[in-house]
Design an enzyme around this catalytic site. Structure first.
Site, mmCIF file in Angstrom:
data_model
loop_
_atom_site.group_PDB
_atom_site.id
_atom_site.type_symbol
_atom_site.label_atom_id
_atom_site.label_comp_id
_atom_site.label_asym_id
_atom_site.label_seq_id
_atom_site.Cartn_x
_atom_site.Cartn_y
_atom_site.Cartn_z
ATOM 1 N N GLY A 13 -7.002 -2.877 15.055
ATOM 2 C CA GLY A 13 -5.929 -3.857 15.216
ATOM 3 C C GLY A 13 -4.844 -3.372 16.161
ATOM 4 O O GLY A 13 -4.929 -2.285 16.739
ATOM 5 N N GLN A 14 -3.786 -4.175 16.292
ATOM 6 C CA GLN A 14 -2.715 -3.856 17.241
ATOM 7 C C GLN A 14 -2.019 -2.542 16.898
ATOM 8 O O GLN A 14 -1.840 -1.675 17.755
ATOM 9 C CB GLN A 14 -1.686 -5.000 17.274
ATOM 10 C CG GLN A 14 -2.231 -6.294 17.857
ATOM 11 C CD GLN A 14 -1.129 -7.271 18.218
ATOM 12 O OE1 GLN A 14 -0.722 -7.373 19.368
ATOM 13 N NE2 GLN A 14 -0.618 -7.987 17.231
ATOM 14 N N ASP A 38 -14.438 -1.674 3.399
ATOM 15 C CA ASP A 38 -13.940 -2.937 2.850
ATOM 16 C C ASP A 38 -12.862 -2.598 1.831
ATOM 17 O O ASP A 38 -13.162 -2.181 0.712
ATOM 18 C CB ASP A 38 -15.089 -3.712 2.198
ATOM 19 C CG ASP A 38 -14.632 -5.010 1.548
ATOM 20 O OD1 ASP A 38 -13.427 -5.330 1.629
ATOM 21 O OD2 ASP A 38 -15.471 -5.695 0.941
ATOM 22 N N ILE A 39 -11.595 -2.764 2.232
ATOM 23 C CA ILE A 39 -10.510 -2.332 1.350
ATOM 24 C C ILE A 39 -10.413 -3.185 0.084
ATOM 25 O O ILE A 39 -9.761 -2.787 -0.873
ATOM 26 C CB ILE A 39 -9.143 -2.283 2.074
ATOM 27 C CG1 ILE A 39 -8.717 -3.673 2.568
ATOM 28 C CG2 ILE A 39 -9.168 -1.274 3.212
ATOM 29 C CD1 ILE A 39 -7.277 -3.731 3.089
ATOM 30 N N ALA A 62 -4.835 -5.985 7.646
ATOM 31 C CA ALA A 62 -4.148 -7.150 7.063
ATOM 32 C C ALA A 62 -4.847 -8.427 7.490
ATOM 33 O O ALA A 62 -5.495 -8.481 8.537
ATOM 34 C CB ALA A 62 -2.687 -7.193 7.514
ATOM 35 N N THR A 64 -3.852 -11.659 9.001
ATOM 36 C CA THR A 64 -2.638 -12.069 9.718
ATOM 37 C C THR A 64 -2.722 -13.463 10.323
ATOM 38 O O THR A 64 -1.810 -13.866 11.056
ATOM 39 C CB THR A 64 -2.323 -11.063 10.842
ATOM 40 O OG1 THR A 64 -3.461 -10.978 11.713
ATOM 41 C CG2 THR A 64 -1.997 -9.690 10.283
ATOM 42 N N THR A 103 5.951 -7.531 6.361
ATOM 43 C CA THR A 103 6.358 -8.544 7.335
ATOM 44 C C THR A 103 7.699 -9.192 7.017
ATOM 45 O O THR A 103 8.145 -9.210 5.860
ATOM 46 C CB THR A 103 5.279 -9.646 7.377
ATOM 47 O OG1 THR A 103 5.703 -10.729 8.201
ATOM 48 C CG2 THR A 103 5.005 -10.213 5.986
ATOM 49 N N TYR A 127 0.653 -16.700 3.617
ATOM 50 C CA TYR A 127 0.665 -15.367 4.234
ATOM 51 C C TYR A 127 1.814 -14.523 3.691
ATOM 52 O O TYR A 127 1.622 -13.385 3.246
ATOM 53 C CB TYR A 127 0.780 -15.505 5.752
ATOM 54 C CG TYR A 127 1.061 -14.208 6.469
ATOM 55 C CD1 TYR A 127 0.109 -13.200 6.539
ATOM 56 C CD2 TYR A 127 2.305 -13.973 7.067
ATOM 57 C CE1 TYR A 127 0.379 -12.002 7.195
ATOM 58 C CE2 TYR A 127 2.579 -12.785 7.715
ATOM 59 C CZ TYR A 127 1.617 -11.806 7.775
ATOM 60 O OH TYR A 127 1.890 -10.620 8.408
ATOM 61 N N LYS A 131 1.584 -11.104 1.354
ATOM 62 C CA LYS A 131 2.156 -9.834 1.829
ATOM 63 C C LYS A 131 3.170 -9.289 0.829
ATOM 64 O O LYS A 131 3.232 -8.070 0.604
ATOM 65 C CB LYS A 131 2.793 -10.012 3.216
ATOM 66 C CG LYS A 131 1.796 -10.250 4.339
ATOM 67 C CD LYS A 131 0.816 -9.086 4.531
ATOM 68 C CE LYS A 131 1.489 -7.874 5.135
ATOM 69 N NZ LYS A 131 0.522 -6.763 5.377
#
Length: 293
Positions: A13-14, A38-39, A62, A64, A103, A127, A131
């Protein structure tokens, strides 16, 4: 000097990709993506963590897709809450520190001032709710935790606002950009750097665990962010001709998920405790060729 062991989730990811790049050669890294770990599967998480025995777990995995989450609430909850909880339980078992990314969407976006860590949370979207549930699960499962809330993340890799603007700038003569949502663009490389700096200080007996805010400065609207992107794109000759930008209201651009009008984060605490300055997002725009693909 001891090389600490880091387990990184969401490594493609980013933020995850930046973590892996910045830790290369400095630490022993186990970088995992959804195929490797696989969390949401607690048995798999416990097995991997017990085998690798990391000093630090950084959860950059995450769900997202903010709008899609409205129709995929169970999947979003599984990744953002259950997955985070599994990692925190495993961290607690092996005595590791866990750093978990959260977030600005945990707030309702109606505040007048930048949000502090102690301000009341009231997520308005699936979302945001998943989170927040992840934050609470991590806090309950592992005392040695850092929750790092951030916002408006962008990076050279993956889909983000900058890439979208450059692509649309090539295709259209005019663009309507939301001008009544205010927040903090945050470069993913700066988030990764902040997480690493925090983990290093925690390993050197700084025991200030808890919730922190880290995002970019200065605060802007999406419209102002777009203006800066296009100014830089023209100066760097990424775009020969710029589209006309029109400021629009949130109600003119309806989305399935609620977007906070004000999601500015106060980063005073992380500066005071860890000496970490806000992300300089304007500096991260100095080479837009990396986003031009």
């Amino acid at each position: 000097m001891k090389k600490y062991k880091y387990l990184i989730t969401g490594a493609n990811g980013q933020v995850g990709s930046q973590l892996v790049a910045q830790l290369q050669g400095k630490a022993e890294i186990l970088a995992t993506d959804r195929n490797a770990l696989d969390i949401t599967d607690r048995a798999s998480v416990l097995q991997i963590v017990n085998e690798f025995r990391p000093d630090v777990i950084i959860n950059a995995a995450a769900y997202t897709a903010v709008d899609k989450a409205e129709s995929e609430a169970n999947l979003a909850h599984a990744i953002n809450c259950t997955g985070a909880e599994n990692l925190a339980i495993a961290a607690n078992e092996v005595g590791a520190i866990i750093l978990h990314i959260s977030t600005d969407y945990v707030f309702d976006g109606k505040g007048e001032k930048p949000y502090r860590e102690t301000d009341p949370v009231a997520p308005q979207s699936v979302y945001g709710k998943t989170k927040l549930a992840g934050e609470l699960a991590v806090q309950a499962a592992c005392a040695r935790h850092i929750i790092l809330r951030t916002a408006w993340v962008f990076n050279e890799h993956g889909n983000n606002f900058i890439k979208t603007m450059i692509r649309l700038g090539k295709q259209r003569d005019t663009l309507g950009i939301v001008g009544d949502q205010f927040g903090s663009p945050t470069y993913a490389g700066d988030i990764a750097n902040a997480l690493i700096l925090i983990s290093e200080q925690l390993m050197n007996n700084n025991q200030n665990f808890g919730v922190y805010h880290f995002s970019g400065s200065p605060y802007v609207s999406w419209f102002e962010f777009a203006c800066e992107i296009f100014t830089q794109a023209q100066q760097q000759q990424i775009l020969s001709q710029l589209p006309v930008l029109n400021k629009i209201a949130t109600e003119d651009y309806p989305t399935p998920a609620f977007r906070p009008a004000h999601s500015r984060l106060d980063c005073g605490k992380i500066q005071a405790v860890f000496g970490i300055q806000p992300s300089d997002w304007q500096r991260a725009l100095t080479d837009l060729s990396k986003y031009n693909n």
